[in-house]
Design a protein around this motif. Sequence first.
Motif, PDB file in Angstrom:
ATOM      1  N   GLN A  39       0.834  -1.208   0.000  1.00 11.15           N
ATOM      2  CA  GLN A  39       0.000   0.000   0.000  1.00 11.15           C
ATOM      3  C   GLN A  39       0.862   1.248   0.000  1.00 11.15           C
ATOM      4  O   GLN A  39       0.586   2.207  -0.718  1.00 11.15           O
ATOM      5  CB  GLN A  39      -0.905  -0.013   1.234  1.00 11.15           C
ATOM      6  CG  GLN A  39      -1.759   1.223   1.401  1.00 11.15           C
ATOM      7  CD  GLN A  39      -2.927   1.259   0.447  1.00 11.15           C
ATOM      8  OE1 GLN A  39      -3.666   0.301   0.319  1.00 11.15           O
ATOM      9  NE2 GLN A  39      -3.086   2.376  -0.253  1.00 11.15           N
ATOM     10  N   ASP A 275      13.086   8.311   3.377  1.00 12.84           N
ATOM     11  CA  ASP A 275      12.310   7.924   2.193  1.00 12.84           C
ATOM     12  C   ASP A 275      11.805   6.489   2.314  1.00 12.84           C
ATOM     13  O   ASP A 275      10.684   6.177   1.961  1.00 12.84           O
ATOM     14  CB  ASP A 275      13.174   8.026   0.923  1.00 12.84           C
ATOM     15  CG  ASP A 275      13.268   9.464   0.442  1.00 12.84           C
ATOM     16  OD1 ASP A 275      12.559  10.313   1.001  1.00 12.84           O
ATOM     17  OD2 ASP A 275      14.042   9.718  -0.485  1.00 12.84           O
ATOM     18  N   ARG A 280       7.718   2.070   3.822  1.00 13.23           N
ATOM     19  CA  ARG A 280       7.701   0.765   4.495  1.00 13.23           C
ATOM     20  C   ARG A 280       8.657  -0.225   3.837  1.00 13.23           C
ATOM     21  O   ARG A 280       8.353  -1.404   3.725  1.00 13.23           O
ATOM     22  CB  ARG A 280       6.302   0.150   4.457  1.00 13.23           C
ATOM     23  CG  ARG A 280       5.275   0.878   5.233  1.00 13.23           C
ATOM     24  CD  ARG A 280       5.297   0.429   6.680  1.00 13.23           C
ATOM     25  NE  ARG A 280       4.253   1.088   7.423  1.00 13.23           N
ATOM     26  CZ  ARG A 280       4.317   2.350   7.816  1.00 13.23           C
ATOM     27  NH1 ARG A 280       5.397   3.071   7.528  1.00 13.23           N
ATOM     28  NH2 ARG A 280       3.338   2.905   8.472  1.00 13.23           N
TER      29      ARG A 280
ATOM     30  N   SER B  63      11.780  10.679  -4.555  1.00 12.24           N
ATOM     31  CA  SER B  63      12.169   9.892  -3.400  1.00 12.24           C
ATOM     32  C   SER B  63      13.221   8.882  -3.839  1.00 12.24           C
ATOM     33  O   SER B  63      13.255   8.479  -4.993  1.00 12.24           O
ATOM     34  CB  SER B  63      10.940   9.171  -2.856  1.00 12.24           C
ATOM     35  OG  SER B  63      11.320   8.072  -2.071  1.00 12.24           O
ATOM     36  N   ASP B 406       1.430   9.284   8.258  1.00  9.56           N
ATOM     37  CA  ASP B 406       1.833   7.925   7.966  1.00  9.56           C
ATOM     38  C   ASP B 406       0.601   7.033   7.911  1.00  9.56           C
ATOM     39  O   ASP B 406      -0.142   6.946   8.878  1.00  9.56           O
ATOM     40  CB  ASP B 406       2.754   7.486   9.106  1.00  9.56           C
ATOM     41  CG  ASP B 406       3.698   6.414   8.672  1.00  9.56           C
ATOM     42  OD1 ASP B 406       4.057   6.410   7.492  1.00  9.56           O
ATOM     43  OD2 ASP B 406       4.057   5.588   9.519  1.00  9.56           O
ATOM     44  N   GLY B 407       0.398   6.382   6.792  1.00  8.06           N
ATOM     45  CA  GLY B 407      -0.718   5.448   6.690  1.00  8.06           C
ATOM     46  C   GLY B 407      -2.050   6.100   6.378  1.00  8.06           C
ATOM     47  O   GLY B 407      -3.077   5.427   6.370  1.00  8.06           O
ATOM     48  N   TRP B 409      -3.266   7.222   3.614  1.00  6.56           N
ATOM     49  CA  TRP B 409      -3.894   6.759   2.368  1.00  6.56           C
ATOM     50  C   TRP B 409      -4.378   5.317   2.463  1.00  6.56           C
ATOM     51  O   TRP B 409      -5.187   4.879   1.672  1.00  6.56           O
ATOM     52  CB  TRP B 409      -2.952   6.924   1.182  1.00  6.56           C
ATOM     53  CG  TRP B 409      -2.581   8.353   1.000  1.00  6.56           C
ATOM     54  CD1 TRP B 409      -1.325   8.880   1.099  1.00  6.56           C
ATOM     55  CD2 TRP B 409      -3.460   9.455   0.724  1.00  6.56           C
ATOM     56  NE1 TRP B 409      -1.388  10.245   0.910  1.00  6.56           N
ATOM     57  CE2 TRP B 409      -2.668  10.616   0.676  1.00  6.56           C
ATOM     58  CE3 TRP B 409      -4.830   9.572   0.530  1.00  6.56           C
ATOM     59  CZ2 TRP B 409      -3.213  11.881   0.438  1.00  6.56           C
ATOM     60  CZ3 TRP B 409      -5.368  10.826   0.296  1.00  6.56           C
ATOM     61  CH2 TRP B 409      -4.566  11.962   0.251  1.00  6.56           C
ATOM     62  N   SER B 410      -3.865   4.557   3.433  1.00  7.85           N
ATOM     63  CA  SER B 410      -4.341   3.176   3.551  1.00  7.85           C
ATOM     64  C   SER B 410      -5.378   3.017   4.652  1.00  7.85           C
ATOM     65  O   SER B 410      -6.291   2.209   4.537  1.00  7.85           O
ATOM     66  CB  SER B 410      -3.158   2.235   3.791  1.00  7.85           C
ATOM     67  OG  SER B 410      -2.395   2.685   4.879  1.00  7.85           O
ATOM     68  N   GLU B 411      -5.256   3.820   5.730  1.00  4.11           N
ATOM     69  CA  GLU B 411      -6.144   3.601   6.874  1.00  4.11           C
ATOM     70  C   GLU B 411      -7.356   4.537   6.875  1.00  4.11           C
ATOM     71  O   GLU B 411      -8.389   4.209   7.434  1.00  4.11           O
ATOM     72  CB  GLU B 411      -5.383   3.800   8.193  1.00  4.11           C
ATOM     73  CG  GLU B 411      -4.013   3.148   8.265  1.00  4.11           C
ATOM     74  CD  GLU B 411      -4.096   1.636   8.319  1.00  4.11           C
ATOM     75  OE1 GLU B 411      -5.086   1.132   8.865  1.00  4.11           O
ATOM     76  OE2 GLU B 411      -3.189   0.975   7.789  1.00  4.11           O
ATOM     77  N   TRP B 413      -8.210   7.429   4.115  1.00  2.00           N
ATOM     78  CA  TRP B 413      -8.802   7.734   2.818  1.00  2.00           C
ATOM     79  C   TRP B 413      -9.394   6.465   2.201  1.00  2.00           C
ATOM     80  O   TRP B 413      -8.788   5.407   2.265  1.00  2.00           O
ATOM     81  CB  TRP B 413      -7.748   8.321   1.869  1.00  2.00           C
ATOM     82  CG  TRP B 413      -8.272   8.547   0.494  1.00  2.00           C
ATOM     83  CD1 TRP B 413      -9.066   9.561   0.082  1.00  2.00           C
ATOM     84  CD2 TRP B 413      -8.062   7.709  -0.653  1.00  2.00           C
ATOM     85  NE1 TRP B 413      -9.368   9.426  -1.247  1.00  2.00           N
ATOM     86  CE2 TRP B 413      -8.774   8.305  -1.722  1.00  2.00           C
ATOM     87  CE3 TRP B 413      -7.368   6.530  -0.871  1.00  2.00           C
ATOM     88  CZ2 TRP B 413      -8.787   7.745  -3.003  1.00  2.00           C
ATOM     89  CZ3 TRP B 413      -7.379   5.977  -2.138  1.00  2.00           C
ATOM     90  CH2 TRP B 413      -8.092   6.584  -3.187  1.00  2.00           C
ATOM     91  N   SER B 421      -9.103  15.104   1.550  1.00  5.07           N
ATOM     92  CA  SER B 421      -8.286  14.430   0.545  1.00  5.07           C
ATOM     93  C   SER B 421      -8.022  15.411  -0.597  1.00  5.07           C
ATOM     94  O   SER B 421      -8.439  16.572  -0.530  1.00  5.07           O
ATOM     95  CB  SER B 421      -9.011  13.189   0.031  1.00  5.07           C
ATOM     96  OG  SER B 421      -8.253  12.552  -0.980  1.00  5.07           O
ATOM     97  N   TYR B 422      -7.332  14.940  -1.627  1.00  7.83           N
ATOM     98  CA  TYR B 422      -7.163  15.785  -2.808  1.00  7.83           C
ATOM     99  C   TYR B 422      -7.268  14.913  -4.046  1.00  7.83           C
ATOM    100  O   TYR B 422      -7.085  13.703  -3.989  1.00  7.83           O
ATOM    101  CB  TYR B 422      -5.815  16.505  -2.796  1.00  7.83           C
ATOM    102  CG  TYR B 422      -4.626  15.613  -3.095  1.00  7.83           C
ATOM    103  CD1 TYR B 422      -3.995  14.901  -2.090  1.00  7.83           C
ATOM    104  CD2 TYR B 422      -4.136  15.488  -4.394  1.00  7.83           C
ATOM    105  CE1 TYR B 422      -2.936  14.078  -2.354  1.00  7.83           C
ATOM    106  CE2 TYR B 422      -3.062  14.652  -4.666  1.00  7.83           C
ATOM    107  CZ  TYR B 422      -2.458  13.955  -3.650  1.00  7.83           C
ATOM    108  OH  TYR B 422      -1.410  13.135  -3.920  1.00  7.83           O
TER     109      TYR B 422
END
Lengths: 318, 527
Positions: A39, A275, A280, B63, B406-407, B409-411, B413, B421-422
Amino acid sequence: MSPIVKLLAQRIALSLLLLLLISIVIFAGTIVLPGDVAQSILGQSATPEALANLRAELGVNDPPVQRYFAWLFGAMQGDLGTALTSGQDIAQALSSRFWNTLFLAFWAAVVAVPLAIFLGLLAVRFKDRWPDKMISAVTLASISIPEFLIGYVLMYFIAVQLRWFPSVAMVNDNMSLFEKLNAIALPIAVLTLVVLAHMMRMTRAAILNVMQSAYIETAELKGLNAFQVIYRHAFPNAIAPIVNVVMLNLAYLVVGVVVIEVVFVYPGMGQYLVDHVSKRDVPVVQACGLIFAAVYIGLNMIADIVAILSNPRLRHPK
Amino acid sequence: MNRHMQYLASQAAAGKLSRRDFLGKAAALGFTAVSANLLLSTAAKAAGPQKGGTIRLGLQGGSTTDSLDPALVTNTVGLMVTRLWGETLVELADDGGIEGKLAESYEASADAKTWTFKLRSGVTYSNGQSVTADDVVKTMERHSGEDTKSGALGIMRGIKDVRAEGDSVVFELDSPNADLPYLLADYHLIIQPNGGNDDPAAAIGTGPYIMKSSDMGVRFVAEKNPNYWGDLGNADTVEIIVINDDTARVAALQSGQVDVIDRVPPRTAKLVDRAPNITVHSTSAAGHYVFIMHCNTAPFDNNDVRMALKYGINRQEMVDKILNGYGTVGNDTPINASYPMYTELEQRQFDPDKAMHHLKKAGHDGSILLRTSDNSFPGAPDASALFQQSLSSAGIQLDVKREPNDGYWSEVWNAKPFCTSYWGGRPTQDQMFTTAYLSTADWNDTRFNNEQFDQMLVAARGELDVAKRTQMYADMSTILRDEGGLICPMFNDFVEATTDKVDGFVEGIPGQVLMNGYAASKLWVKA
């Protein structure tokens, strides 16, 4: 066996044991972290199919104990695995980052350590008079300000207004040493300001402590001037605590410069770690954790060894 | 005499006369240095793009975990790098239409189910190989295969079959789609040798530049591709530096270390623009900052609750305070004037009385929980606080819960019933609706399930009559505005900045970042 060799062997064995324990903690810690690698890699744009495909490919479902030993033996042989996100070999990707971090830490230390010790000696020499008070005030102020703020302030005045040094500390292999030093001038300045106070205060305190001793009075009575007393008699006896705090700060220069690396866009290990934490990428986080732990333990071990060696009672057993 | 001066200026601008010689001749003709310089800079602009030099871009969003594989590109840096070395079949044109890239021309069958793209002949990859129709087929297969991780998978779903026919590629679709060329302009769908199956991250393509060094999340250097077929690419060298920290990025531009930056923080954009050598560009865009409600979860399953919240938000205040004016008000649909076939709907205003009325009608009691985080959009917690205040004047109590970045977008949204959100824009209404408002869409983050809407979407897709299609999209937007789970207070502009070292920045296609990602090859270094 002489007690000193025994002590050193004990010290080193303890360090290795500590490192092993930390490797377990790092591994367990990254396993129990919430969230899902797949994810995080795909972000907002993850579809269920893409997620399932990625999870299967990453093989995150093996038993943890088996994965720990595989990882540990690999790490002992220098094989840190491959990054989940990019598929690159971690040891290879990390090594250039690690050298960059060491490069910055080294030059920051070259500036900061002698400066701190010199200022500490100066403060002792002029104890409770205006130089002592000024040195303390300035260094304590600089350690109290958050490092990113010092970074922004220097960036604004020195890079944007005066244009003496660049604000982006981008180094690469094609640059000469001089170009590299020019690029990292600002981060070195910030790091120096951050670590100066701790080392300076410790030097001052350790030497002042020694200065209470009877043999210092003797040295003064035999006619040495103040600097000679400090340099010849006080400093050698204060080395152990000073080395301790110097090593602690060197370790900080290696493992604690994440914020500085981000602010100055320096391609070191901190940025690399951050990063991968946000994605994760567990193997990379584990590898970075292990290296940081090894640096920390290693430098502290050196501090202990220096303390042992500089103690005459241990060097000359009865 | 004036005409003679203009001739001299054009000569100087074209590099046939040195600046010093030009100023000397101008002085001899009785012109002051100031007016002569002015004339020269006007001539330089009129003379068009200059070739040569190095353009340096400081960009946000890269990144160390990125990949050069175009299938895995997710951020602006990846988009810009991909645009350097690779090309898609077709591309969005500045007028909102479609222009050919690797495909010279294309045509659709009358039912819009079969599309034929004719490839440009004589184009080679940077490794010397020629581009073949087979490469295109393999590329499309790689992005739509069962085990693909491609970000373009969603838009490839409606394609039944792709096959090569001589120097053409034929796409067979499940159902009619008049927008196929827009879908194929997606930046993931870079044509690679053998479809990129051999080494997807090799960065070998047909683009105007060739990658010289790629350090993920740090720095990219590319040099002009001497064999490029088109006229893109002005600078000899392009350097992209990843600078994620806002302050550091602006400082790098101010100190002249980079020539172009993206994402100037709206809070400081006006201050940055004040510097004499820096220009801030604001591009109206289709991206929007949103509050999303799940239409199938209490209390949001009651349309009166949704309407109460929609009337209880002060859109203009959000644009002024959250975007600092760099944006436009939204109207609770994801569509704005950036889209082709756009029809303006009546603007919904902040109306506490109506909000109160709808809430009473719904019979809802108690507070409503909104989840937000810093990374859901810049200023999201502040926007949530503003929403809380404007709702309280309508007697509605909103509780704001700050979630960790952290998280998110998974937990949170697409999982929790009400959050911030965007959305980035899409090139067409069809794509935006299909991505997020079709009842079966993966990212139907408002859990919107409206049979009529779904039917209209499919019908509009196959409709080749533009007037009819425009009306259908207007009707669909109205449905979303009055029944949907989307509260869209604002569309955010892209705010970017250049120094006076470079020239040629135009807004380009509305709704696209950095001149639709072509800033690096379309800008030029001033002589």
